[in-house]
Design an enzyme around this catalytic site. Structure first.
Site, short mmCIF file in Angstrom:
data_model
loop_
_atom_site.label_atom_id
_atom_site.label_comp_id
_atom_site.label_asym_id
_atom_site.label_seq_id
_atom_site.Cartn_x
_atom_site.Cartn_y
_atom_site.Cartn_z
N THR A 70 -11.93 -1.91 7.97
CA THR A 70 -13.37 -1.61 7.98
C THR A 70 -14.16 -2.85 8.39
O THR A 70 -15.03 -2.79 9.26
CB THR A 70 -13.83 -1.12 6.58
OG1 THR A 70 -13.14 0.10 6.31
CG2 THR A 70 -15.33 -0.88 6.52
N GLN A 178 -3.79 2.90 12.60
CA GLN A 178 -2.73 3.91 12.40
C GLN A 178 -1.60 3.74 13.42
O GLN A 178 -0.70 4.58 13.49
CB GLN A 178 -3.31 5.33 12.53
CG GLN A 178 -4.37 5.69 11.51
CD GLN A 178 -3.81 5.90 10.10
OE1 GLN A 178 -2.59 5.93 9.88
NE2 GLN A 178 -4.70 6.04 9.13
N HIS A 198 -2.63 -2.52 4.49
CA HIS A 198 -2.25 -1.50 3.51
C HIS A 198 -1.76 -0.19 4.13
O HIS A 198 -1.34 0.72 3.41
CB HIS A 198 -3.37 -1.26 2.47
CG HIS A 198 -4.54 -0.47 2.96
ND1 HIS A 198 -4.68 0.88 2.73
CD2 HIS A 198 -5.62 -0.84 3.65
CE1 HIS A 198 -5.83 1.29 3.26
NE2 HIS A 198 -6.42 0.26 3.83
N THR A 234 -13.00 -18.70 2.06
CA THR A 234 -11.75 -19.42 1.84
C THR A 234 -10.59 -18.57 2.33
O THR A 234 -10.47 -17.41 1.95
CB THR A 234 -11.58 -19.72 0.32
OG1 THR A 234 -12.73 -20.43 -0.12
CG2 THR A 234 -10.32 -20.53 0.06
N CYS A 321 -11.61 8.71 3.99
CA CYS A 321 -12.94 8.07 3.96
C CYS A 321 -14.08 9.00 4.37
O CYS A 321 -15.21 8.54 4.52
CB CYS A 321 -12.94 6.85 4.87
SG CYS A 321 -11.69 5.67 4.40
N1 PLP Z 1 -9.52 2.80 10.86
C1 PLP Z 1 -8.63 3.79 10.71
C2 PLP Z 1 -8.13 4.53 11.93
C3 PLP Z 1 -8.19 4.16 9.43
O1 PLP Z 1 -7.32 5.15 9.29
C4 PLP Z 1 -8.70 3.45 8.32
C5 PLP Z 1 -8.31 3.83 6.93
O2 PLP Z 1 -8.12 4.98 6.61
C6 PLP Z 1 -9.62 2.41 8.52
C7 PLP Z 1 -10.00 2.11 9.81
C8 PLP Z 1 -10.18 1.60 7.37
O3 PLP Z 1 -9.20 0.74 6.86
P1 PLP Z 1 -9.44 -0.20 5.59
O4 PLP Z 1 -9.16 0.64 4.41
O5 PLP Z 1 -8.44 -1.32 5.76
O6 PLP Z 1 -10.82 -0.70 5.64
#
Ligand code: PLP
Length: 373
Positions: A70, A178, A198, A234, A321
């Site tokens: 993000t 992904q 993650h 940091t 999300c």
């Molecule tokens: N972009 C994509 C294609 C995702 O699938 C995700 C998470 O589901 C994100 C961005 C956001 O990732 P993060 O949780 O590391 O902010």
């Protein structure tokens, strides 16, 4: 318990966690500290950055560590807009993108930027003819996911970059969250690329933006010295080392994992195909085998999800999300069918998924389907 929501999150790998613990204890000093312990930590972070760069075939200076995808997406989009806004205020994206792309783009629209959405073809790939039509002399950025989080469509980045060459000031940002460690990503044709640990059996709170050397970005987070000038704070040494371990494991096992997951994906597709009320949204030829998106005609996807949950089987309705009970934007763009877009389910797989789990899932799904019909 059967977990089939790996596109949302992956369980942390023991080796990754071990690296995090060891590095946290051994290199606890602030890498910016002006004493021997700080210098040791700094040398370790530089070596780790070099190794991550080697894994991705990029230069160490091209890695900007962030808190996740993000933040990396926000930095890429807002950073380019602020830096190159004098050259133009036009940005292109698609309906397949994650909220961490559409969010900063909506913010920029309020600041006077124009955002166009390119059409997708019936298989979910970017319509290159439409992309050509949308390109303008003042287009400064195009942002597309290498693999989107809902349908799992693999985009042809080389072909996209070829089209973008017609606009001299247009950079290509790719959200590879992904994709990295799952499918090949051609970094040669990308100017900026996002990924996060993650989704790779790594730890929450660490990701990166790859920024090719010639590009400048206005930082989103300002402050003191860090590993680069583009993101202050940091350096999170142990998280960075753990991400290197996660990447190393994912990339070295990528081909074998891909084969295994492709076979499992095929089995699920074959089991679901005979049912007329089940519509498969992820095109078999161009979708990543890790994501299988379907719609349930005339049925509530959330009820199917609950029924499976009662059997301790966990899948998602959309990307984790997005707002619940709203149509899936990618499926709406693909099908132009609101009901279909309101009844989506996403099954996402892993190299950890077993044959037994797939068999149990398919049987449970069929039983729930018969109950709901
Ligand atoms: N972009 C994509 C294609 C995702 O699938 C995700 C998470 O589901 C994100 C961005 C956001 O990732 P993060 O949780 O590391 O902010």
């Amino acid at each position: 318990m059967i977990y089939l929501d790996y596109a949302a999150d992956t369980p942390v790998c023991q080796e990754v966690l071990k690296t995090f613990n060891e590095v946290s204890i051994k290199y606890f000093a602030n890498p910016n500290a002006n004493h021997a312990l700080g210098r040791v930590a700094k040398a370790y972070i530089e070596q780790t950055t070099k190794e991550i760069a080697e894994l991705l075939n990029i230069k160490p200076e091209e890695l900007i560590y962030t808190s996740g995808a993000t933040e990396a997406n926000n930095l890429a989009i807002k950073g380019v807009a602020e830096q190159y806004g004098r050259k133009g205020k036009h940005i292109i994206t698609s309906y397949l993108e994650h909220s961490s792309i559409t969010g900063p783009l909506s913010y920029l629209q309020e600041k006077g930027f124009e955002v166009d959405f390119v059409r997708i073809l019936p298989n979910g790939q970017i319509d290159l003819e439409h992309l050509k039509e949308l390109l303008r002399a003042d287009t400064i950025l195009a942002s597309f996911a290498a693999v989107d989080s809902e349908l799992g469509i693999i985009q042809d980045l080389k072909a996209i970059k070829e089209v973008l060459k017609a606009a001299p000031n247009c950079l290509l940002h790719v959200d590879a969250t992904q994709a990295i460690g799952k499918v090949d990503v051609n970094l040669d044709c990308i100017d900026l690329m996002t990924f996060t640990a993650h989704k790779l059996y790594g730890i929450h709170g660490i990701g990166a933006l790859v920024k090719k050397e010639k590009i400048y970005l206005t930082p989103v987070i300002h402050g003191g010295l860090s590993t680069t000038a583009f993101r202050s704070g940091t350096p999170t040494l142990a998280l960075i080392a753990s991400m290197k371990k996660a990447l190393e494991l994912a990339l070295s096992g990528q081909n074998a994992a891909y084969e295994k997951v492709s076979s499992l994906n095929k089995q699920i597709r074959e089991a679901l195909t005979p049912y007329p009320e089940i519509l498969i949204n992820s095109d078999e030829k161009v979708a990543s085998p890790y994501i299988l998106n379907i719609s349930l005609k005339g049925m509530k996807a959330s009820i199917m999800q609950q029924k499976l949950e009662e059997k301790e089987i966990y899948i998602s309705t959309k990307s984790a999300c997005v707002t619940p009970n709203t149509p899936s934007r990618p499926v709406l763009a693909l099908s132009n069918d609101r009901k279909r877009a309101l009844s989506t389910l996403r099954i996402s797989l892993s190299h950890l998924t077993t044959q037994d789990e797939v068999n149990t899932f398919v049987e449970a799904f069929k039983a729930c389907y018969e109950e709901m019909k």
